[in-house]
Design a protein around this motif. Structure first.
Motif, PDB file in Angstrom:
ATOM      1  N   LEU A  98       0.829  -1.203   0.000  1.00 31.80           N
ATOM      2  CA  LEU A  98       0.000   0.000   0.000  1.00 31.80           C
ATOM      3  C   LEU A  98       0.866   1.257   0.000  1.00 31.80           C
ATOM      4  O   LEU A  98       0.569   2.248  -0.662  1.00 31.80           O
ATOM      5  N   TYR A  99       1.930   1.192   0.759  1.00 30.45           N
ATOM      6  CA  TYR A  99       2.828   2.338   0.873  1.00 30.45           C
ATOM      7  C   TYR A  99       3.352   2.746  -0.503  1.00 30.45           C
ATOM      8  O   TYR A  99       3.295   3.919  -0.884  1.00 30.45           O
ATOM      9  N   GLU A 100       3.832   1.781  -1.254  1.00 31.58           N
ATOM     10  CA  GLU A 100       4.391   2.132  -2.569  1.00 31.58           C
ATOM     11  C   GLU A 100       3.302   2.628  -3.513  1.00 31.58           C
ATOM     12  O   GLU A 100       3.500   3.583  -4.261  1.00 31.58           O
ATOM     13  N   GLU A 101       2.154   1.989  -3.438  1.00 32.47           N
ATOM     14  CA  GLU A 101       1.041   2.390  -4.305  1.00 32.47           C
ATOM     15  C   GLU A 101       0.587   3.824  -3.972  1.00 32.47           C
ATOM     16  O   GLU A 101       0.446   4.676  -4.840  1.00 32.47           O
ATOM     17  N   LEU A 102       0.415   4.077  -2.672  1.00 34.98           N
ATOM     18  CA  LEU A 102      -0.071   5.393  -2.250  1.00 34.98           C
ATOM     19  C   LEU A 102       0.970   6.477  -2.504  1.00 34.98           C
ATOM     20  O   LEU A 102       0.647   7.587  -2.914  1.00 34.98           O
ATOM     21  N   LEU A 103       2.221   6.124  -2.281  1.00 37.76           N
ATOM     22  CA  LEU A 103       3.278   7.107  -2.482  1.00 37.76           C
ATOM     23  C   LEU A 103       3.341   7.508  -3.954  1.00 37.76           C
ATOM     24  O   LEU A 103       3.547   8.673  -4.297  1.00 37.76           O
TER      25      LEU A 103
END
Ligand code: ADP
Ligand code: MG
Length: 615
Positions: free
Chosen positions: A462-467
């Motif tokens: 999620l972190y990479e997607e949201l970032l």
């Protein structure tokens, strides 16, 4: 050898002592507000500029000071509040050390205007670094205004040590809350950079709480009342279902002084036992009154700790009283544990059926089934515009069914990446994986096995997607037919306003953002509608704790917080497809091996490691 000890000059001693009293602008706010209360003011105005770094000003309509007192008030150990050590045990005022003004004057530019009721003319005093610069007669109303400018101007190291404006403002608001809650019969106003933050008329405690924390608070309050020989307890607790993951509204006042007490907190928390999940904290506003002789508040320079003579009885009484209040207001029977769980883990919502209260209804549902939406925005299932919770659940089930039947269409982006790492299985069975304790996913490797932490793995994904979304600004929103109306306290809404742009980049659409209302007409496709409140609460909480001012690091912090809040939790069971999808997504990440908070996401165990165990 020559003598080497010398007395420090006053201004140096003052500066050193000041460090104990004044840690940050909020400390000045606390001292000035308390002085106003001690001066019996009925109306107090706090004006703050740049989070107090440029200006903290408090105006009161209290008793004021005479010409001489005005000057004396800035001397160390100058106080009108105690005369002897015995007085320490019969305190009815906030202050008593006579240190605050002296300390503040040592490290700031201070201006004082004051007039007593029976004098015609007041006085205007300016002080810089403990030195009186001027004292003139002045035409001013009864009461006192103290302006503290350029805090730590002469101690750059301390000034540099101050946190970002949002963090310092948060501390100021905390202090303001504490004093304003302890004195609902006093009118308080707070302005920051010219704007109104609070405008609280004289009122009762319930009204004060509601004014500060938002109108929705009213229905959450359970009154608490008990009076015995040694202790009087008044106030409110928040109904258990409004407990928070973060320690939100927790206030103890002893003889109208805000205190922190892990011991008393434990008493209250234990009264909630069985009514709330472990990691949910109760909210409370509790006012304890005890004989001033039975407490010692002189044990901490900032005076938020307290020693009781009879700690054990107070603990027992507090616990019993809160328990009683919760019982009396029928809190226990209306509690829905199932729902409580859902509050924590949005994915659990699907497990509840509005018709049949069986937990097993939809065991298999979990967010990974939604994933196709990410890769393919025109996902086959169209979320029905929901009018009620019931239809939301229906929608989720549909979604699940649809996605399951379409799982064959999903392209796992990282097949090549993982292909060589994992053991080959025939196409029908796919990768062999299983779940351990609903927490770890275990997958065989060519020469051993890999153990993946499901929550941390999902956080990384999620972190990479949201970032990516927040920086590239091309997230896709799902429009809500019926906008979500959410209620927060005014300062919390301001925090959301500050991160509005980033939230919009991620896919939120705000149709209204003012006062205590947040109206959302669109949400990111990654997020379930039912999770939005939790997510915003978590974000606001994390920002209050700490947020870098701007730029990448703020985005990073926001995204970390969102990923933590949205990621699939420990305890959620994942079926085969979900496990595989999680693994594939993880290894499509840039940095699959560490979580956004730098914890390892997986570990491997070699056959050789195993072999050693059998020697
Ligand atoms: P303390 O509050 O511990 O006495 P302070 O340094 O805060 O010490 O204040 C010193 C004295 O100045 C107080 O004891 C009080 O007499 C006077 N004083 C400070 N602020 C005010 C005010 N707002 N109105 C009237 N008197 C004040
Ligand atoms: Mg004081």
């Amino acid at each position: 050898m020559a003598d080497i000890i010398q007395l420090l000059p006053d201004h140096v001693a003052n500066q050193i002592a000041a460090g104990e009293v004044v840690q940050r602008p909020a400390s000045v706010v606390k001292e000035l507000l308390e002085n106003a209360i001690d001066a019996k003011a009925t109306s107090v105005t706090l004006v703050v500029k740049d989070a107090g770094k440029t200006l903290v000003q408090v105006t009161d309509n209290g008793m004021g000071m005479s010409l001489t007192d005005a000057r004396l008030s800035f001397e160390r150990h100058a106080t009108s509040k105690i005369k002897s050590a015995e007085d320490l045990f019969n305190l009815h005022t906030k202050g008593f050390r006579g240190e605050a003004l002296a300390s503040i004057a040592a490290i700031a530019h201070v201006e004082l205007k004051t007039k007593t009721d029976n004098s015609e003319i007041g006085t205007h005093l300016t002080i810089e670094g403990s030195k009186v610069i001027s004292q003139d007669p002045a035409v001013v109303p009864k009461g006192t205004t103290i302006s503290v400018k350029n805090l730590f101007y002469n101690i750059p190291a301390r000034r540099n040590f101050l946190k970002s404006n949002p963090v310092e403002t948060r501390h100021i608001i905390d202090e303001f809350h504490r004093v304003a809650l302890a004195h609902p019969n006093v009118a308080f106003q707070m302005l920051h950079n010219g704007g109104d933050v609070f405008n609280l008329p004289a009122e009762n405690l319930r009204q004060r709480i509601v004014h500060i924390f938002g109108s929705k608070t009213n229905e959450k309050l359970v009154p608490v009342h008990e009076e015995t020989e040694i202790l009087k307890i008044e106030g409110f607790v928040l109904k258990p279902e409004f407990g928070k993951k973060s320690r939100g509204e927790q206030f103890f006042f002893v003889n109208n002084r805000f205190i922190k007490s892990p011991y008393l907190h434990h008493a209250v928390a234990s009264a909630f036992e069985g009514l709330m999940k472990n990691n949910i904290h109760p909210g409370y506003f509790l006012f304890l009154e005890v004989d001033p002789h039975s407490i010692d508040i002189n044990i901490h320079p900032t005076k938020t700790e307290i020693k009781f003579e009879d700690e054990h009885s107070i603990y027992a009484m507090l616990r019993a009283t809160v328990k009683h209040s919760l019982g009396q207001f029928n809190i226990a029977p209306v509690l829905d544990f199932d729902r409580d769980k859902g509050f924590d883990t949005p994915y659990e919502y699907s497990k509840k059926s509005p018709t049949a209260p069986s937990i097993e209804v939809d065991r298999d549902f979990n967010p990974f089934k939604e994933k196709p939406k990410q890769g393919n925005i025109n996902f086959p299932f169209k979320r029905e515009q929901t009018q009620s919770w019931e239809s939301l659940y229906v929608g989720l089930k549909d979604e699940k069914n649809t996605t399951v039947s379409n799982l064959g269409d999903i392209e796992f982006e990282s097949e090549e990446v993982t292909g060589s790492l994992f053991e080959n299985h025939d196409a029908e069975t796919g990768q062999l994986t299983f779940q351990l304790q609903n927490k770890y996913i275990v997958s065989p490797l060519k020469n051993g096995m890999m153990i993946i932490h499901q929550n941390l793995a999902h956080q990384r994904i999620l972190y990479e997607e949201l970032l990516k979304n927040i920086t590239v600004k091309e997230a896709v929103s799902q429009q809500l037919l019926f906008p979500l109306q959410l209620h927060f306290s005014k300062p919390d809404v301001e925090i959301i306003e500050k991160i509005r742009e980033q939230l919009e980049n991620i896919g939120f659409i705000f149709s209204e953002l003012k006062d205590e209302t947040v109206e959302i007409s669109g949400i990111p496709v990654l997020i379930l509608e039912s999770h939005v409140v939790n997510l915003l609460n978590q974000l606001v909480h994390d920002i209050k704790e700490e947020v870098p001012d701007t730029g990448f690091s703020q985005n990073d912090m926001l995204v970390k917080s969102m990923a933590a809040s949205m990621a699939i939790k420990t305890g959620v069971s994942l079926n085969k497809e979900e496990r595989e999808h999680l693994i594939n997504q993880l290894f499509a990440c840039k940095e699959p091996s560490v979580s956004p908070t730098n914890k390892p996401v997986f570990t491997t165990l070699d056959v050789s490691d195993l072999d050693k165990k059998f020697m």
